[in-house]
Design a protein around this motif. Sequence first.
Motif, PDB file in Angstrom:
ATOM      1  N   THR A   2      89.553 -23.259  11.853  1.00 49.95           N
ATOM      2  CA  THR A   2      89.775 -24.147  13.192  1.00 49.95           C
ATOM      3  C   THR A   2      88.449 -24.956  13.524  1.00 49.95           C
ATOM      4  O   THR A   2      88.272 -25.645  14.329  1.00 49.95           O
ATOM      5  CB  THR A   2      90.240 -23.237  14.421  1.00 49.95           C
ATOM      6  N   GLY A   3      87.272 -24.335  12.749  1.00 48.70           N
ATOM      7  CA  GLY A   3      86.077 -24.834  13.232  1.00 48.70           C
ATOM      8  C   GLY A   3      85.347 -24.104  14.414  1.00 48.70           C
ATOM      9  O   GLY A   3      84.386 -24.822  14.868  1.00 48.70           O
ATOM     10  N   LEU A   4      86.164 -23.277  15.016  1.00 53.47           N
ATOM     11  CA  LEU A   4      85.679 -22.403  16.213  1.00 53.47           C
ATOM     12  C   LEU A   4      84.963 -21.342  15.621  1.00 53.47           C
ATOM     13  O   LEU A   4      85.265 -20.936  14.691  1.00 53.47           O
ATOM     14  CB  LEU A   4      86.722 -22.274  17.078  1.00 53.47           C
ATOM     15  N   TYR A   5      84.356 -20.555  16.547  1.00 54.23           N
ATOM     16  CA  TYR A   5      83.435 -19.267  16.274  1.00 54.23           C
ATOM     17  C   TYR A   5      84.826 -18.067  16.207  1.00 54.23           C
ATOM     18  O   TYR A   5      85.977 -18.397  16.510  1.00 54.23           O
ATOM     19  CB  TYR A   5      82.951 -18.688  17.220  1.00 54.23           C
ATOM     20  N   ASN A   6      84.562 -17.212  15.374  1.00 52.91           N
ATOM     21  CA  ASN A   6      85.640 -16.124  15.011  1.00 52.91           C
ATOM     22  C   ASN A   6      85.327 -15.019  16.294  1.00 52.91           C
ATOM     23  O   ASN A   6      84.483 -15.148  17.238  1.00 52.91           O
ATOM     24  CB  ASN A   6      85.200 -15.324  13.867  1.00 52.91           C
ATOM     25  N   ARG A   7      86.196 -14.054  16.132  1.00 58.87           N
ATOM     26  CA  ARG A   7      86.323 -13.195  17.202  1.00 58.87           C
ATOM     27  C   ARG A   7      85.236 -12.282  17.558  1.00 58.87           C
ATOM     28  O   ARG A   7      84.938 -12.069  18.532  1.00 58.87           O
ATOM     29  CB  ARG A   7      87.607 -12.228  16.790  1.00 58.87           C
ATOM     30  N   ARG A   8      84.400 -12.034  16.161  1.00 57.54           N
ATOM     31  CA  ARG A   8      83.359 -11.182  16.153  1.00 57.54           C
ATOM     32  C   ARG A   8      82.255 -11.855  17.042  1.00 57.54           C
ATOM     33  O   ARG A   8      81.483 -11.371  17.890  1.00 57.54           O
ATOM     34  CB  ARG A   8      82.842 -10.658  14.976  1.00 57.54           C
ATOM     35  N   HIS A   9      82.083 -13.146  16.770  1.00 53.60           N
ATOM     36  CA  HIS A   9      80.865 -14.064  17.416  1.00 53.60           C
ATOM     37  C   HIS A   9      81.316 -14.011  19.094  1.00 53.60           C
ATOM     38  O   HIS A   9      80.467 -14.078  19.784  1.00 53.60           O
ATOM     39  CB  HIS A   9      81.220 -15.399  16.931  1.00 53.60           C
ATOM     40  N   MET A  10      82.656 -14.398  19.389  1.00 53.97           N
ATOM     41  CA  MET A  10      83.001 -14.298  20.490  1.00 53.97           C
ATOM     42  C   MET A  10      82.702 -12.673  21.256  1.00 53.97           C
ATOM     43  O   MET A  10      82.080 -12.856  22.508  1.00 53.97           O
ATOM     44  CB  MET A  10      84.700 -14.384  20.802  1.00 53.97           C
TER      45      MET A  10
ATOM     46  N   CYS B 142      86.195 -19.900  20.848  1.00 50.39           N
ATOM     47  CA  CYS B 142      86.398 -18.947  19.606  1.00 50.39           C
ATOM     48  C   CYS B 142      87.986 -18.716  19.277  1.00 50.39           C
ATOM     49  O   CYS B 142      88.827 -18.963  20.413  1.00 50.39           O
ATOM     50  CB  CYS B 142      85.927 -17.604  19.893  1.00 50.39           C
ATOM     51  N   ARG B 143      88.461 -18.598  18.037  1.00 56.62           N
ATOM     52  CA  ARG B 143      89.431 -18.496  17.726  1.00 56.62           C
ATOM     53  C   ARG B 143      89.829 -16.741  18.024  1.00 56.62           C
ATOM     54  O   ARG B 143      88.910 -15.964  17.479  1.00 56.62           O
ATOM     55  CB  ARG B 143      90.034 -18.530  16.466  1.00 56.62           C
TER      56      ARG B 143
END
Length: 173
Positions: free
Chosen positions: A2-10, A72-73
């Motif tokens: 998606t080009g979005l951050y992942n859950r860990r980054h969130m 984030c995704r």
Amino acid sequence: MTGLYNRRHMEASFYREISRAQRHDVPLGVIMIDIDHFNVFNDTYGHDLGDKVLREIGAFVQGNIRDEDIACRYGGEEIIIILPGASLQNTHRRAEQLRIGIEGLAVDMYDEEHTVTASLGVALFPEHGGSIKEVIRAADCALYKAKNNGRNRVVIAEKALSVCCKDEDEDVS
């Protein structure tokens, strides 16, 4: 994808931003987005179209938030946006702008134009919860109210979170 951050980054960002919000006594807005009827894209047209929908919505979201916001995704077709310093009114306004923008997207694939809608839940730290888990749950419950009330809408979390409407109706994919 998606080009979005992942859950860990969130999760790491959420801890940092909640600490910052507490230290500076400012709110922290949260928007949870879920693509309406996403399974239909995958089941009817295959995962290639579902993946393309996710990429296009990710790019749209990233292009329509502030530099300091964190998109984030969260999982599957869910996206969380963290809005540092945003009031409830501004978070709700941004969510509505995103909803309208997503509704206006046309995803071209297989010589067809596919339209997409999304349901969004809005919550605010500390108004809707004193922890990351509580604020995400409040946004998630608001999101499921949006789905249960017809989809393609924005719902603000209730102040007193008793029973999450997600538990009332699990068939809202």
